[in-house]
Design a protein around this motif. Structure first.
Motif, mmCIF file in Angstrom:
data_model
loop_
_atom_site.group_PDB
_atom_site.id
_atom_site.type_symbol
_atom_site.label_atom_id
_atom_site.label_comp_id
_atom_site.label_asym_id
_atom_site.label_seq_id
_atom_site.Cartn_x
_atom_site.Cartn_y
_atom_site.Cartn_z
ATOM 1 N N VAL A 56 0.964 -1.117 0.001
ATOM 2 C CA VAL A 56 0.081 -0.005 0.098
ATOM 3 C C VAL A 56 1.011 1.342 -0.182
ATOM 4 C CG1 VAL A 56 -1.799 -1.210 1.368
ATOM 5 C CG2 VAL A 56 -0.214 0.083 2.618
ATOM 6 N N LEU A 73 1.143 -5.395 6.077
ATOM 7 C CA LEU A 73 0.761 -4.648 5.022
ATOM 8 C C LEU A 73 2.360 -3.808 4.659
ATOM 9 C CD1 LEU A 73 -2.224 -2.698 5.563
ATOM 10 C CD2 LEU A 73 -2.071 -4.717 4.040
ATOM 11 N N ASP A 132 -1.882 -2.759 -4.314
ATOM 12 C CA ASP A 132 -2.965 -3.265 -3.801
ATOM 13 C C ASP A 132 -4.029 -2.430 -3.437
ATOM 14 O OD1 ASP A 132 -2.623 -6.223 -4.054
ATOM 15 O OD2 ASP A 132 -0.640 -5.576 -2.839
ATOM 16 N N ALA A 133 -3.575 -1.272 -2.646
ATOM 17 C CA ALA A 133 -4.593 -0.196 -2.390
ATOM 18 C C ALA A 133 -3.706 1.306 -2.019
ATOM 19 C CB ALA A 133 -5.354 -0.541 -1.087
ATOM 20 N N LEU A 135 -4.164 4.020 0.892
ATOM 21 C CA LEU A 135 -4.898 4.253 1.946
ATOM 22 C C LEU A 135 -4.948 5.784 2.202
ATOM 23 C CD1 LEU A 135 -3.453 1.470 4.675
ATOM 24 C CD2 LEU A 135 -5.274 1.252 2.505
ATOM 25 N N THR A 173 -5.849 2.338 -9.223
ATOM 26 C CA THR A 173 -5.341 1.760 -8.153
ATOM 27 C C THR A 173 -6.523 1.853 -7.064
ATOM 28 O OG1 THR A 173 -2.993 2.513 -8.250
ATOM 29 C CG2 THR A 173 -3.685 1.907 -5.958
ATOM 30 N N THR A 224 -8.622 2.479 -3.679
ATOM 31 C CA THR A 224 -8.534 3.499 -2.451
ATOM 32 C C THR A 224 -9.236 3.140 -1.266
ATOM 33 O OG1 THR A 224 -10.125 4.868 -3.489
ATOM 34 C CG2 THR A 224 -7.639 5.330 -3.965
ATOM 35 N N LEU A 255 -7.950 -6.851 1.396
ATOM 36 C CA LEU A 255 -7.082 -6.667 0.458
ATOM 37 C C LEU A 255 -6.644 -7.670 -0.527
ATOM 38 C CD1 LEU A 255 -5.157 -3.630 2.053
ATOM 39 C CD2 LEU A 255 -6.912 -3.554 0.327
#
Length: 258
Positions: free
Chosen positions: A141, A168, A193-194, A196, A216, A218, A247
């Motif tokens: 992330v 993470l 993957d995300a 944040l 991506t 969010t 995730l």
């Protein structure tokens, strides 16, 4: 930081210049807290004198409160303010927190050594919940903390260490800067993957932040649960565990920031 802090008796009047530590003290030994910054928003309804901000505290107002101790943090507060408070004869306890273990140990010393108070139950719970070996990486992330200009969590930060201990990986953990400047276009190319998006220090919302990331995923997250070290730590453990479970497995073969 290794500077001796001489206290002739347990502090009875404390000013905190760190939101996390304000919450910690107010929730455990509220009778000693007499002042805090405008950024100290927890616990709700905190009724103490306000001494302006973390980066520009009103030193005259602090002196008028006649504190036995001022609590500060190396990252949160300025060395100049600490030096001038000490020059005015006010003891200042400066914490250094860049990892979760540092936070737990620092909080323990704050209560037992500086405040002569028992270790709070929430701190013992946090130590238990966050103990054990590092888990495998479940996702990678990025955590922006500001926009225009965009800044993200980099190396040697409490938030980055907390994320890793939750499973993470921070894509900018290897960057030479602790809070690198970057842009949404660069982040969007990393195959993460995300992203944040916390609600502090910059207040990202559903309408302010997610719209700039075309590729991506969010997630809006609590900034307090990522960056505050104090009574929020037990809840942070369970909340981040829930986030990790959504995730999916880590991406492979994708470029990473460095």
């Amino acid at each position: 930081m290794g500077t001796p802090v001489r206290l002739p008796r347990p502090p009875r009047r404390v000013v905190s210049l760190v939101p996390s530590l304000t919450e910690a003290v107010a929730g455990s030994v509220p009778e000693v807290l007499v002042g805090a910054t405008l950024w100290c928003t927890r616990p709700a309804g905190l009724d103490v004198a306000r001494v302006r901000g973390t980066k520009n505290p009103d030193r005259a107002a602090i002196s008028r409160l006649r504190p036995d101790l001022v609590i500060a943090n190396k990252e949160e507060n300025r060395e100049l303010d600490v030096a001038r408070l000490r020059a005015a004869g006010i003891p200042v306890w400066v914490t250094v927190v860049e990892t979760l273990p540092q936070a737990l140990d620092s909080l323990g010393r704050l209560f037992t050594e500086a405040l002569s108070a028992p270790v709070p139950g929430w701190l013992a719970t946090a130590r238990s919940l966050w103990s054990g070996p590092l888990p495998p990486v479940a996702a990678t992330v990025v955590v922006p903390v500001w926009r225009d200009p965009w800044m993200v969590v980099g190396r040697s930060t409490f938030a980055g260490d907390l994320l890793r201990r939750a499973g993470l990986a921070n894509a900018f953990a290897g960057h030479p800067d602790r809070y690198p400047h970057t842009g949404p276009e660069e982040i969007d190319r990393l195959g993460l993957d995300a992203v944040l998006l916390p609600d502090e220090p910059y207040v990202f919302t559903a309408e302010d932040g997610p719209e700039v990331f075309a590729r991506t995923p969010t997630r809006l997250v609590s900034g307090r649960l990522l960056t505050w070290y104090g009574p929020s730590l037990p809840r942070a453990r369970t909340t981040l565990a829930d986030l990790v479970s959504t995730l999916g497995p880590p991406t492979s073969g994708r470029p990473r920031a460095g």
